[in-house]
Design a protein around this motif. Sequence first.
Motif, PDB file in Angstrom:
ATOM      1  N   THR A   1       8.523  -0.812  18.693  1.00 38.15           N
ATOM      2  CA  THR A   1       7.385  -1.232  17.863  1.00 38.15           C
ATOM      3  C   THR A   1       7.182  -2.734  17.960  1.00 38.15           C
ATOM      4  O   THR A   1       6.054  -3.215  18.079  1.00 38.15           O
ATOM      5  N   GLN A   2       8.275  -3.471  17.942  1.00 38.70           N
ATOM      6  CA  GLN A   2       8.179  -4.920  18.022  1.00 38.70           C
ATOM      7  C   GLN A   2       7.525  -5.376  19.313  1.00 38.70           C
ATOM      8  O   GLN A   2       6.753  -6.343  19.324  1.00 38.70           O
ATOM      9  N   ILE A   3       7.786  -4.671  20.409  1.00 41.84           N
ATOM     10  CA  ILE A   3       7.195  -5.070  21.700  1.00 41.84           C
ATOM     11  C   ILE A   3       5.928  -4.263  22.011  1.00 41.84           C
ATOM     12  O   ILE A   3       5.470  -4.223  23.144  1.00 41.84           O
ATOM     13  N   ARG A   4       5.400  -3.568  21.006  1.00 43.98           N
ATOM     14  CA  ARG A   4       4.096  -2.902  21.065  1.00 43.98           C
ATOM     15  C   ARG A   4       4.043  -1.704  22.014  1.00 43.98           C
ATOM     16  O   ARG A   4       3.006  -1.411  22.596  1.00 43.98           O
TER      17      ARG A   4
ATOM     18  N   TRP B   1       6.053   1.342   9.355  1.00 45.77           N
ATOM     19  CA  TRP B   1       5.797   0.050  10.006  1.00 45.77           C
ATOM     20  C   TRP B   1       5.031   0.259  11.299  1.00 45.77           C
ATOM     21  O   TRP B   1       4.067  -0.453  11.595  1.00 45.77           O
ATOM     22  N   MET B   2       5.439   1.248  12.091  1.00 46.36           N
ATOM     23  CA  MET B   2       4.756   1.537  13.339  1.00 46.36           C
ATOM     24  C   MET B   2       3.315   1.989  13.077  1.00 46.36           C
ATOM     25  O   MET B   2       2.386   1.572  13.778  1.00 46.36           O
ATOM     26  N   LEU B   3       3.109   2.809  12.048  1.00 47.45           N
ATOM     27  CA  LEU B   3       1.761   3.275  11.715  1.00 47.45           C
ATOM     28  C   LEU B   3       0.861   2.101  11.322  1.00 47.45           C
ATOM     29  O   LEU B   3      -0.309   2.052  11.707  1.00 47.45           O
ATOM     30  N   MET B   4       1.403   1.157  10.584  1.00 48.93           N
ATOM     31  CA  MET B   4       0.596  -0.004  10.196  1.00 48.93           C
ATOM     32  C   MET B   4       0.252  -0.863  11.393  1.00 48.93           C
ATOM     33  O   MET B   4      -0.851  -1.407  11.487  1.00 48.93           O
ATOM     34  N   ARG B   5       1.181  -0.988  12.330  1.00 50.86           N
ATOM     35  CA  ARG B   5       0.905  -1.787  13.518  1.00 50.86           C
ATOM     36  C   ARG B   5      -0.194  -1.157  14.370  1.00 50.86           C
ATOM     37  O   ARG B   5      -0.790  -1.834  15.206  1.00 50.86           O
ATOM     38  N   THR B   6      -0.466   0.133  14.162  1.00 46.55           N
ATOM     39  CA  THR B   6      -1.523   0.815  14.904  1.00 46.55           C
ATOM     40  C   THR B   6      -2.710   1.169  14.005  1.00 46.55           C
ATOM     41  O   THR B   6      -3.495   2.064  14.309  1.00 46.55           O
ATOM     42  N   GLU B   7      -2.817   0.450  12.886  1.00 47.71           N
ATOM     43  CA  GLU B   7      -3.950   0.568  11.956  1.00 47.71           C
ATOM     44  C   GLU B   7      -4.095   1.965  11.354  1.00 47.71           C
ATOM     45  O   GLU B   7      -5.195   2.381  10.984  1.00 47.71           O
ATOM     46  N   ARG B   8      -3.011   2.703  11.201  1.00 49.89           N
ATOM     47  CA  ARG B   8      -3.038   4.023  10.567  1.00 49.89           C
ATOM     48  C   ARG B   8      -2.599   3.860   9.108  1.00 49.89           C
ATOM     49  O   ARG B   8      -1.558   4.347   8.680  1.00 49.89           O
TER      50      ARG B   8
ATOM     51  N   ASP C   1      -3.852   4.828   6.067  1.00 52.72           N
ATOM     52  CA  ASP C   1      -3.802   5.958   5.138  1.00 52.72           C
ATOM     53  C   ASP C   1      -2.495   6.724   5.280  1.00 52.72           C
ATOM     54  O   ASP C   1      -1.821   7.034   4.288  1.00 52.72           O
ATOM     55  N   GLU C   2      -2.137   7.035   6.523  1.00 48.92           N
ATOM     56  CA  GLU C   2      -0.918   7.799   6.761  1.00 48.92           C
ATOM     57  C   GLU C   2       0.324   7.020   6.339  1.00 48.92           C
ATOM     58  O   GLU C   2       1.265   7.590   5.767  1.00 48.92           O
ATOM     59  N   ALA C   3       0.346   5.724   6.623  1.00 48.27           N
ATOM     60  CA  ALA C   3       1.509   4.908   6.271  1.00 48.27           C
ATOM     61  C   ALA C   3       1.733   4.912   4.766  1.00 48.27           C
ATOM     62  O   ALA C   3       2.864   5.094   4.287  1.00 48.27           O
ATOM     63  N   GLU C   4       0.666   4.716   4.007  1.00 48.59           N
ATOM     64  CA  GLU C   4       0.813   4.716   2.549  1.00 48.59           C
ATOM     65  C   GLU C   4       1.225   6.094   2.043  1.00 48.59           C
ATOM     66  O   GLU C   4       2.131   6.215   1.205  1.00 48.59           O
ATOM     67  N   ASP C   5       0.587   7.130   2.541  1.00 45.71           N
ATOM     68  CA  ASP C   5       0.862   8.483   2.048  1.00 45.71           C
ATOM     69  C   ASP C   5       2.302   8.912   2.307  1.00 45.71           C
ATOM     70  O   ASP C   5       2.984   9.437   1.412  1.00 45.71           O
ATOM     71  N   VAL C   6       2.780   8.682   3.527  1.00 45.59           N
ATOM     72  CA  VAL C   6       4.125   9.157   3.855  1.00 45.59           C
ATOM     73  C   VAL C   6       5.180   8.319   3.133  1.00 45.59           C
ATOM     74  O   VAL C   6       6.228   8.845   2.718  1.00 45.59           O
ATOM     75  N   ALA C   7       4.911   7.026   2.931  1.00 46.11           N
ATOM     76  CA  ALA C   7       5.868   6.190   2.204  1.00 46.11           C
ATOM     77  C   ALA C   7       5.968   6.614   0.741  1.00 46.11           C
ATOM     78  O   ALA C   7       7.069   6.744   0.186  1.00 46.11           O
ATOM     79  N   VAL C   8       4.826   6.847   0.103  1.00 43.03           N
ATOM     80  CA  VAL C   8       4.827   7.242  -1.311  1.00 43.03           C
ATOM     81  C   VAL C   8       5.476   8.613  -1.485  1.00 43.03           C
ATOM     82  O   VAL C   8       6.260   8.843  -2.421  1.00 43.03           O
ATOM     83  N   ALA C   9       5.161   9.546  -0.586  1.00 40.34           N
ATOM     84  CA  ALA C   9       5.757  10.875  -0.676  1.00 40.34           C
ATOM     85  C   ALA C   9       7.276  10.806  -0.540  1.00 40.34           C
ATOM     86  O   ALA C   9       8.012  11.516  -1.242  1.00 40.34           O
ATOM     87  N   THR C  10       7.759   9.936   0.351  1.00 39.17           N
ATOM     88  CA  THR C  10       9.202   9.798   0.541  1.00 39.17           C
ATOM     89  C   THR C  10       9.836   9.097  -0.655  1.00 39.17           C
ATOM     90  O   THR C  10      10.963   9.428  -1.048  1.00 39.17           O
ATOM     91  N   MET C  11       9.130   8.147  -1.243  1.00 38.68           N
ATOM     92  CA  MET C  11       9.636   7.490  -2.455  1.00 38.68           C
ATOM     93  C   MET C  11       9.905   8.509  -3.554  1.00 38.68           C
ATOM     94  O   MET C  11      10.904   8.421  -4.271  1.00 38.68           O
ATOM     95  N   ASP C  12       9.018   9.481  -3.694  1.00 44.54           N
ATOM     96  CA  ASP C  12       9.207  10.512  -4.722  1.00 44.54           C
ATOM     97  C   ASP C  12      10.492  11.297  -4.497  1.00 44.54           C
ATOM     98  O   ASP C  12      11.153  11.724  -5.452  1.00 44.54           O
TER      99      ASP C  12
ATOM    100  N   ALA D   1       2.056  -2.709   1.608  1.00 44.13           N
ATOM    101  CA  ALA D   1       1.446  -3.414   2.737  1.00 44.13           C
ATOM    102  C   ALA D   1       0.305  -2.596   3.334  1.00 44.13           C
ATOM    103  O   ALA D   1      -0.753  -3.130   3.678  1.00 44.13           O
ATOM    104  N   ALA D   2       0.518  -1.284   3.443  1.00 41.91           N
ATOM    105  CA  ALA D   2      -0.537  -0.420   3.983  1.00 41.91           C
ATOM    106  C   ALA D   2      -1.743  -0.390   3.048  1.00 41.91           C
ATOM    107  O   ALA D   2      -2.893  -0.476   3.490  1.00 41.91           O
ATOM    108  N   ALA D   3      -1.494  -0.283   1.742  1.00 37.43           N
ATOM    109  CA  ALA D   3      -2.596  -0.236   0.773  1.00 37.43           C
ATOM    110  C   ALA D   3      -3.380  -1.544   0.777  1.00 37.43           C
ATOM    111  O   ALA D   3      -4.621  -1.537   0.715  1.00 37.43           O
TER     112      ALA D   3
END
Length: 413
Positions: free
Chosen positions: A173-176, A210-217, A219-230, A256-258
């Motif tokens: 992810t760091q090297i794209r 983090w990878m999803l945010m680097r690719t402008e995804r 909605d998915e980044a926020e959703d999967v993070a919140v679901a995992t937090m639960d 960060a995604a939101a």
Amino acid sequence: MSDELADNLRRYRRAKGISQEQLAHRAGLSVGPVRRIEQGDDGVRMETLHAIARALEIKTSELMKAGPPEPVKHDDPNSLNLRELRIALTPAIGLRSEVTPVGAEPDLRRLQRMTRDNAVLYFGDSYRSIAADLPALIRGANDAVAYYDSGEERAHALVARSQALQLAGRYLTQIRQYDLAHGAVREAIADAKAAGDQLVAASGVGGMCWMLMRTERFDEAEDVAVATMDLVEPKIKGATSDAYATWGGLAMEAAAAAARNNRPNEAKALRRAAGTAAKAVGVTHKNLLRHWSMFGPVTASMKELEDLMVAGDARAVVRKSGDEENLQEKSWKRLGGPSTNDGNRYHLDLARAQVRTGDATGAMEQLARLDEIAPEWFRHQASAAVTFEEITKKRRTLTTEMREVGSHLGVFA
């Protein structure tokens, strides 16, 4: 994406009944960027899209739609440089059943130690060493999983491979190299789940976000993070620092995604959750193989500045960097400092804020410092190149140091 972006922007702007000039004014931009986007220019910066989305009162993701792929350059050096790692991560599969030869019993402790050592290198900006070690590490982890078919040993082997794959995913992810990174992190999460280690799996989700945010995804980044937090929310009594740090790290990814998706209220709520976890930890907690960061009050404060930078409030970034106690290095003896990566990101955000508030000299000092202490990390940061270009627009002549930094960033041929 350019044609679809132009059509979407035009449609949302007309639905608001406003002109290009009016939209630019609401977004705090000159009219030029708005015109260029609607004319199909594909060189738009993500922060420009954030500002336009806020002005239109929509999510950034609603402006974006996938278009036909552009031709891939034939001289991409990573197609050769990453050949061995690609073979290790994506082995060839045929119709004939493959029988994995079983050799000597794997040394799981050695595998974990090798992963930990490379994680330290990753946070120390030594990417070349990681690239050299990863193929052998992945193959060794695969052999360990193949050797143990049941019991605690298999669970330990799965966790060892999960952590090795998470390292690979974060490096890629760091090297794209996002597609390859996605596959590595996806398998890492699956291994940890199969081993029954929820926190290791959750740390993999953090890498996925983090990878999803680097690719402008976003909605998915926020959703999967919140679901995992639960699923991994720490219990009031008996929760470990690892549990709080993992949960807090997911909250920071979701925030960060939101923030980048023009959801400021959700971002603030998630930042508060991260702050709660940071307060529970008390001081910087370090467990690189658990949550791939150093989490605590300092990190949580630094990440809040990222949201301000996304929102375009550069003055608040500069003000808070000077006033907030958690961001003062003299406080780090008591609270513990950030990871190298988080600290570098903070100084890069500060440089971007400084140049936009008229302090080009201060911004250049930040970039030169980053170029000196973290050259490999620095040259992979697109925002560093953007900041450098903004600095050069304010200077008639360039110093030798500025030319060296610009060359390292690829701004100068």
